[in-house]
Design an enzyme around this catalytic site. Structure first.
Site, PDB file in Angstrom:
ATOM      1  CG  ASP A 104     -26.536  22.913   6.090  1.00  0.00           C
ATOM      2  OD1 ASP A 104     -27.133  23.751   6.791  1.00  0.00           O
ATOM      3  OD2 ASP A 104     -25.380  23.079   5.662  1.00  0.00           O
ATOM      4  CD  GLU A 146     -24.256  32.930   0.688  1.00  0.00           C
ATOM      5  OE1 GLU A 146     -24.356  32.953  -0.558  1.00  0.00           O
ATOM      6  OE2 GLU A 146     -24.919  32.169   1.412  1.00  0.00           O
TER       7      GLU A 146
END
Length: 239
Positions: free
Chosen positions: A8, A129
């Site tokens: 990330d 999600e």
């Protein structure tokens, strides 16, 4: 099943966030390219890159992503802030193998149709999600009255893979919720890459037994809870 390390990227650095909160950094490492190379050296065959600045609408890390693509010898998938065709194509032109789309794809019914005109569906991953069993979008801030399987069914002909994240356990390093992922994999018409809460090698074995196509691991690798070499070896022995 593929074990896919997460890299990330925020403000040019590799970070791991707690529950996706940009103000709660579990760790921060100066050079994401070196981090990517580390995971390759430990045996990774695929990488998962998220551009957190692009996701937050605060710039991008395209130069870093370009360097990673150029300097590692394995394919990568990239997500974060892919809200228009131009950005999607820009990433593909950089050499990215798969792009990950989420909020824009779910909220704009025409987006994936248009994207399919430029990029074959096997190079598109739909991020689904969920929080408390319902789909969340916009950085997990908005909850829809939809179950993950509803979204998967709706877009199954337009994407090649599902990246399913259980927000309830993501970044907490407390393990996975087995029943939820078991039902999703069983009912999904597309291969499922799982993310969220993977803390120990037993979690990886369980996901393989449930039929997951892949698993993205972040915090547990960075904090040393899981050794990538060991995990890959165990998976190999599991057959």
């Amino acid at each position: 099943m593929e074990i896919i390390p997460a890299v990330d990227i925020k403000e040019g650095r590799c970070v791991q966030l707690v529950q996706g909160d940009p103000n709660k950094k579990l760790l921060e490492i100066e050079d994401p390219v070196e981090v990517a190379k580390r995971w390759i050296n430990e045996g990774a065959n695929y990488l998962h890159l998220i551009d957190l600045d692009a996701a937050l609408g605060e710039g991008d890390n395209l130069e870093v992503i370009k360097r990673i693509v150029e300097e590692v010898n394995v394919p990568v998938e990239v997500g974060g802030g892919i809200r228009d065709i131009e950005r999607a194509l820009e990433l593909i032109e950089l050499g990215v193998d798969r792009i990950i789309v989420g909020t824009k794809a779910i909220t704009d019914s025409k987006f994936l149709d248009e994207l399919n005109g430029y990029i074959e569906k096997d190079r598109i991953v739909l991020a689904v999600e969920s929080k408390e069993g319902k789909v969340v979008i916009k950085g997990w801030k908005e909850k829809l009255n939809l179950k993950p399987i509803d979204v998967i069914e709706k877009f199954k002909d337009k994407v090649g893979y599902i990246l399913y994240t259980n927000v309830d356990v993501e970044g907490l390093m407390k393990g996975i919720k087995i029943e939820e992922i078991k039902n999703l994999i069983k009912n999904s018409p597309l291969p499922v890459i799982y993310s969220g809460g993977v803390t120990k090698i037993d979690d990886i074995i369980t996901l393989k037994e449930l039929g997951a196509y892949g698993v993205v691991i972040g915090s547990a690798l960075y904090k040393g809870k899981i050794s990538l070499r060991e995990a890959l070896k165990v998976l190999e022995n599991e057959g």
